[in-house]
Design an enzyme around this catalytic site. Structure first.
Site: not given
Length: 400
Positions: A38, A201, A354, A377
């Site tokens: 990053r 999930k 990530g 996200g």
């Protein structure tokens, strides 16, 4: 890119630039950076600013501190930047104290200042306008190069843009590349287009799955989320993670795949254990034979072989989410095998998230992937067709 203002579209020559980066890098127990990708991803934008005789204020968060937490200081990031950049990089001891403001004011062209962890100030995550204005007052130009937080309405991402005119704010090269790649991937993928979706999930990826269904030719579902789908098909999955309230949604996706002609694949075997640790006993069983008091924690070897075959003719592969609890060694093999299979394919390969990027790095496959997204996200929300709070002020066109 059409619809987004790039750093090349505005005049930054000799200006003071506030550059929002994503330096949320992993640290080991000694505070040493274990993956600097990053940081390296921000270097092209930083160098462009330096080449234009700018002074630069670098800002980022690290982790999720509750107030000041020196274990999450950006000191390691500043030290690594000192190794990667020619000019000396200074580190402010705070975010908006009088001393920090003075350091920012005294910056000369070619100098670089790193602010301390933005989340040490509670105004950051609250998208506080007062805090945002304090940040904005430090610079002439605002550049967002932090795709990984563009789905967050935080002060340094969204509120700060209200204090810069349109010709004083833009996207950096990394953010532009991320948006470009996502746009082209979803609008014009080479086919067959295959998505691999994993993670723990269904709830976090439900909308992304719904949006992917009409676009992909094949869909592989693995990780903990697979057990909700297996339960929806009538399997007894033992103690495995199941979101009971989403079984109807899982059934909808299974039926929708059939209606659209999308080939959907679930694990046929798993690595099961009674507990999530390296000392627990484990065994490979079919998805029909998980013991009632055990849980599936990784895809098994038969699933890995099946998924490799499914990947065989793909021309575009999107992967978001590991295949198991890869952080525990004995449950990491399925995720690593998936990484190897995708890396060895002849497809355009896009990795998002990530955890998925961590798997790819640990598997040694990072250099073999076409594109490694820096956002999890944010990537999912782009797939869902949402307008990101950090991107909206930079004039993304509605087609994105």
């Amino acid at each position: 890119m059409k619809g987004i203002r790039s750093i090349k579209d505005i005049d930054i020559e000799g200006k003071k630039v506030f550059l929002r980066c994503d330096f949320n890098v992993p640290l080991d127990e000694f505070g040493i950076i274990t993956d600097e990708r990053r940081i390296r991803s921000a270097i092209p934008t930083i160098r462009y600013c330096l080449d234009n005789n700018c002074s630069i204020i670098l800002a980022s968060h690290l982790g999720r501190p509750k107030g000041r937490d020196d274990s999450l200081s950006l000191t390691p990031v500043a030290k690594r930047l000192n190794r990667l950049l020619a000019p000396e990089v200074k580190l402010a001891d705070s975010v908006t104290s009088a001393d920090t403001v003075a350091m920012a004011k005294d910056l000369k062209p070619g100098e670089v200042l790193v602010l301390e962890n933005l989340r040490f100030n509670p105004g950051e995550t609250k998208n506080d306008e007062t805090f945002a204005k304090q940040l904005a007052d430090m610079a002439d130009i605002y550049i967002n190069d932090a795709f990984g937080v563009c789905h967050r309405a935080h002060a340094s991402v969204e509120a700060i843009t209200r204090f810069f005119d349109d010709d004083k704010k833009a996207a950096g090269f990394l953010l532009q590349k991320e948006i470009d790649f996502s746009h082209n991937l979803l609008k014009r993928p080479q086919r067959p287009f295959l998505a691999v979706v994993g993670g723990s999930k269904v709830s976090g990826k439900l909308q992304a799955l719904r949006c992917l269904m009409p676009r992909v030719d094949k869909l592989i579902i693995g990780g903990g989320m697979a057990f909700t789908f297996l339960k929806a098909q009538g399997y007894n999955v033992g103690n495995s993670l199941v979101e009971e309230e989403l079984i109807d949604e899982a059934n909808y996706i299974l039926k929708e795949a059939k209606r659209l002609g999308v080939k959907l694949y679930l694990p046929v075997d798993v690595v099961a254990a009674p507990a999530i640790n390296n000392d627990a006993p484990f065994k490979c069983v079919t998805t029909q034979e998980i013991p009632s008091d055990w849980m599936g924690l990784d895809i098994g070897p038969a699933s890995s072989r099946l998924f490799r075959e499914v990947l065989g003719d793909a021309q575009t592969i999107l992967w978001n989410g590991p295949m198991g609890v890869f952080e525990v060694e004995k449950f990491s093999r399925g995720s690593f095998k998936m990484s190897h299979a995708i890396a060895e394919s002849h497809a355009t390969t896009v990795v998002g998230g990530g955890d998925t990027a961590d798997v790819v790095a640990r598997a040694g496959d990072a250099d073999e992937m076409t594109f490694m997204s820096t956002g999890g996200g944010a990537s999912l929300e782009l797939i869902e067709g949402k307008e990101l709070p950090g991107v909206r002020p930079l004039r993304i066109s509605e087609e994105l």
